[in-house]
Design an enzyme around this catalytic site. Structure first.
Site, PDB file in Angstrom:
ATOM      1  N   ILE A 156      13.073   5.823  44.768  1.00 52.77           N
ATOM      2  CA  ILE A 156      12.732   7.218  44.444  1.00 52.77           C
ATOM      3  C   ILE A 156      12.884   7.462  42.945  1.00 52.77           C
ATOM      4  O   ILE A 156      12.056   8.119  42.319  1.00 52.77           O
ATOM      5  CB  ILE A 156      13.610   8.197  45.260  1.00 52.77           C
ATOM      6  N   THR A 208      21.442   8.087  43.530  1.00 54.85           N
ATOM      7  CA  THR A 208      22.105   6.912  44.129  1.00 54.85           C
ATOM      8  C   THR A 208      22.319   7.184  45.617  1.00 54.85           C
ATOM      9  O   THR A 208      22.304   8.334  46.046  1.00 54.85           O
ATOM     10  CB  THR A 208      23.499   6.682  43.518  1.00 54.85           C
ATOM     11  N   SER A 236      20.477  13.332  45.903  1.00 51.99           N
ATOM     12  CA  SER A 236      20.960  12.162  46.649  1.00 51.99           C
ATOM     13  C   SER A 236      21.745  12.590  47.882  1.00 51.99           C
ATOM     14  O   SER A 236      21.177  12.813  48.950  1.00 51.99           O
ATOM     15  CB  SER A 236      21.778  11.252  45.737  1.00 51.99           C
ATOM     16  N   ARG A 237      23.050  12.752  47.735  1.00 52.00           N
ATOM     17  CA  ARG A 237      23.900  13.305  48.782  1.00 52.00           C
ATOM     18  C   ARG A 237      24.915  14.199  48.090  1.00 52.00           C
ATOM     19  O   ARG A 237      25.369  13.894  46.975  1.00 52.00           O
ATOM     20  CB  ARG A 237      24.642  12.196  49.546  1.00 52.00           C
ATOM     21  N   ASP A 261      19.556  19.866  46.145  1.00 48.01           N
ATOM     22  CA  ASP A 261      18.935  19.806  47.471  1.00 48.01           C
ATOM     23  C   ASP A 261      19.985  19.432  48.520  1.00 48.01           C
ATOM     24  O   ASP A 261      19.718  19.526  49.714  1.00 48.01           O
ATOM     25  CB  ASP A 261      17.811  18.753  47.461  1.00 48.01           C
ATOM     26  N   GLU A 266      26.821  20.735  54.760  1.00 44.43           N
ATOM     27  CA  GLU A 266      25.472  21.200  55.106  1.00 44.43           C
ATOM     28  C   GLU A 266      25.435  21.644  56.558  1.00 44.43           C
ATOM     29  O   GLU A 266      25.990  20.932  57.398  1.00 44.43           O
ATOM     30  CB  GLU A 266      24.459  20.083  54.864  1.00 44.43           C
ATOM     31  N   HIS A 285      18.252  20.838  51.766  1.00 46.26           N
ATOM     32  CA  HIS A 285      18.051  19.402  52.030  1.00 46.26           C
ATOM     33  C   HIS A 285      16.637  19.129  52.574  1.00 46.26           C
ATOM     34  O   HIS A 285      16.471  18.686  53.705  1.00 46.26           O
ATOM     35  CB  HIS A 285      19.118  18.890  53.020  1.00 46.26           C
ATOM     36  N   ILE A 286      15.652  19.369  51.713  1.00 46.54           N
ATOM     37  CA  ILE A 286      14.250  19.228  52.147  1.00 46.54           C
ATOM     38  C   ILE A 286      13.493  18.163  51.362  1.00 46.54           C
ATOM     39  O   ILE A 286      12.262  18.192  51.299  1.00 46.54           O
ATOM     40  CB  ILE A 286      13.484  20.567  52.033  1.00 46.54           C
ATOM     41  N   GLY A 287      14.242  17.224  50.744  1.00 45.92           N
ATOM     42  CA  GLY A 287      13.606  16.214  49.891  1.00 45.92           C
ATOM     43  C   GLY A 287      12.366  15.570  50.495  1.00 45.92           C
ATOM     44  O   GLY A 287      11.341  15.435  49.842  1.00 45.92           O
ATOM     45  N   SER A 288      12.454  15.173  51.745  1.00 46.42           N
ATOM     46  CA  SER A 288      11.339  14.439  52.365  1.00 46.42           C
ATOM     47  C   SER A 288      10.537  15.313  53.324  1.00 46.42           C
ATOM     48  O   SER A 288       9.703  14.814  54.078  1.00 46.42           O
ATOM     49  CB  SER A 288      11.898  13.243  53.143  1.00 46.42           C
TER      50      SER A 288
END
Ligand code: NAP
Length: 330
Positions: A156, A208, A236-237, A261, A266, A285-288
């Site tokens: 990414i 990472t 990432s997280r 994100d 969460e 948390h909508i990265g993908s």
């Protein structure tokens, strides 16, 4: 007889059809999580589990003695206790590659939103706060020709570097444990130590995986090394960034802003102070999260699961569990 599997996540119809063709499936269809007792009862006699984010640890494995493979619908697999899975010979797979461009697009959206204050000024307009003569108060910072520091130049990260370099003429710095000559050749990315990246970047993007090594990798000390005009972007997280330290840095002007994100907890707790700060952009948390990419991820996860259950080597077995691949000497 088809192997029994539990699909703990809603999947698109074509993925459901593929799984049903190869496995004896139970599907969890609701948006709510199934709840502990119900979940453990459902996995009691399954050989395969398709999930995203469920902690796969000794407790789960105790409740699923026949389990042979867990397939994550995500590229991150920090939910896997790989040592526990190794001990019990349970394979684990993830979905690398199919989401790179989608997550990179979102990363650029966060960079732009934070730099040009998109979410904050949208709120201002909606509240009727746009009055004549406003000018300087609405200024943001330029993204083009700025310096971008990527911590975690992987799949990414490289897709972000491409957009930054070729689309926005940005100077790209990066930090990994190892160098990435392809990214250097393609996008002129420059490898630098972490402290130098933090000190020189106008935008710092964290990409990472979450590992014991990267947990709270960005804390008070690292934030203090950043420019007061800089913006931190975490895709990432949540736990890679020390959230309490970030909140402090956003409040006292150690850095200009942030765009997130992902979060330590969460969904975000309603009392989280981040919700009260105007200099941070927050996403759930909508990265993908596009239709096409989530479908591709679910299909890849289904293929990994079926391959493992058929005794084939799943295409995306996580590196730490490669020794469990069928056919490998134990
Ligand atoms: P990847 O290709 O494995 O890239 C990860 C990069 O991080 C590698 O280049 C690796 O390089 C570097 N890295 C690992 N440990 C490090 C350390 N201790 N210090 C510095 N660099 C380190 O993974 P990816 O597919 O790009 O995905 C990256 C992460 O993004 C995932 O693990 C996931 O957590 C997150 N993600 C989030 C979303 C979202 O919705 N927000 C979506 C997809 C992915 P070295 O091995 O050389 O250190």
């Amino acid at each position: 007889m088809k192997p029994k599997v539990y699909v703990a996540r809603k999947v698109p119809p074509e993925v459901k059809a593929y799984l049903t063709e190869h496995c004896d499936c139970e599907f969890w269809e609701s948006r709510e999580r199934p709840g502990r007792e119900r979940f453990f009862a459902a996995i009691a006699d399954v050989e395969g589990l398709l999930t995203a984010g469920t902690p796969v640890n000794d407790e789960l494995l105790d409740h699923a003695p026949r389990l042979r493979i867990v397939s994550n619908v995500s590229v991150g697999y920090d939910n896997f206790d790989v040592e526990a899975m190794k001990r019990r010979g349970v394979m684990g797979t993830h979905t690398p590659g199919v989401l790179d461009d989608t997550v990179a697009d979102l990363t650029m959206a966060l960079i732009l939103a934070a730099a040009r204050r998109v979410a904050e000024l949208d709120r201002l307009v909606r509240k009727g706060g746009w009055v004549k003569g406003m000018d300087r108060e609405l200024f943001g910072v330029d993204v083009h020709h700025a310096t971008l520091g990527i911590i975690g130049m992987g799949r990414i990260g490289e897709a972000v570097a491409k957009r930054a370099r070729l689309g926005f003429d940005m100077e790209v710095l990066y930090h990994n444990r190892s160098r990435k000559p392809e990214a250097e050749a393609r996008y002129g990315a420059v490898y630098v130590p972490l402290d130098e990246l933090l000190a020189r970047s106008d935008f710092v993007v964290v990409l990472t995986p979450l590992t014991p090594e990267t947990k709270k990798m960005i804390g008070r000390e690292q934030l203090a090394r950043m420019k007061p005009t800089a913006i931190l972007v975490n895709v990432s997280r949540g736990a890679v960034v020390d959230e309490a330290a970030l909140i402090e840095a956003l409040r006292n002007g150690t850095i200009r802003g942030a765009a997130l994100d992902v979060f330590e907890q969460e969904p975000v707790h309603p009392d989280n102070p981040l919700l009260t700060l105007d200099n941070v952009v927050l996403l759930p948390h909508i990265g993908s999260a596009t239709e096409r990419t989530r479908t591709a991820m679910a299909m890849l996860a289904a293929r990994n699961l079926v391959a493992g259950l058929k005794g084939e080597v799943p295409p995306n077995l996580v590196p730490e569990l490669k020794d469990l691949a069928p056919g490998r000497p134990v």
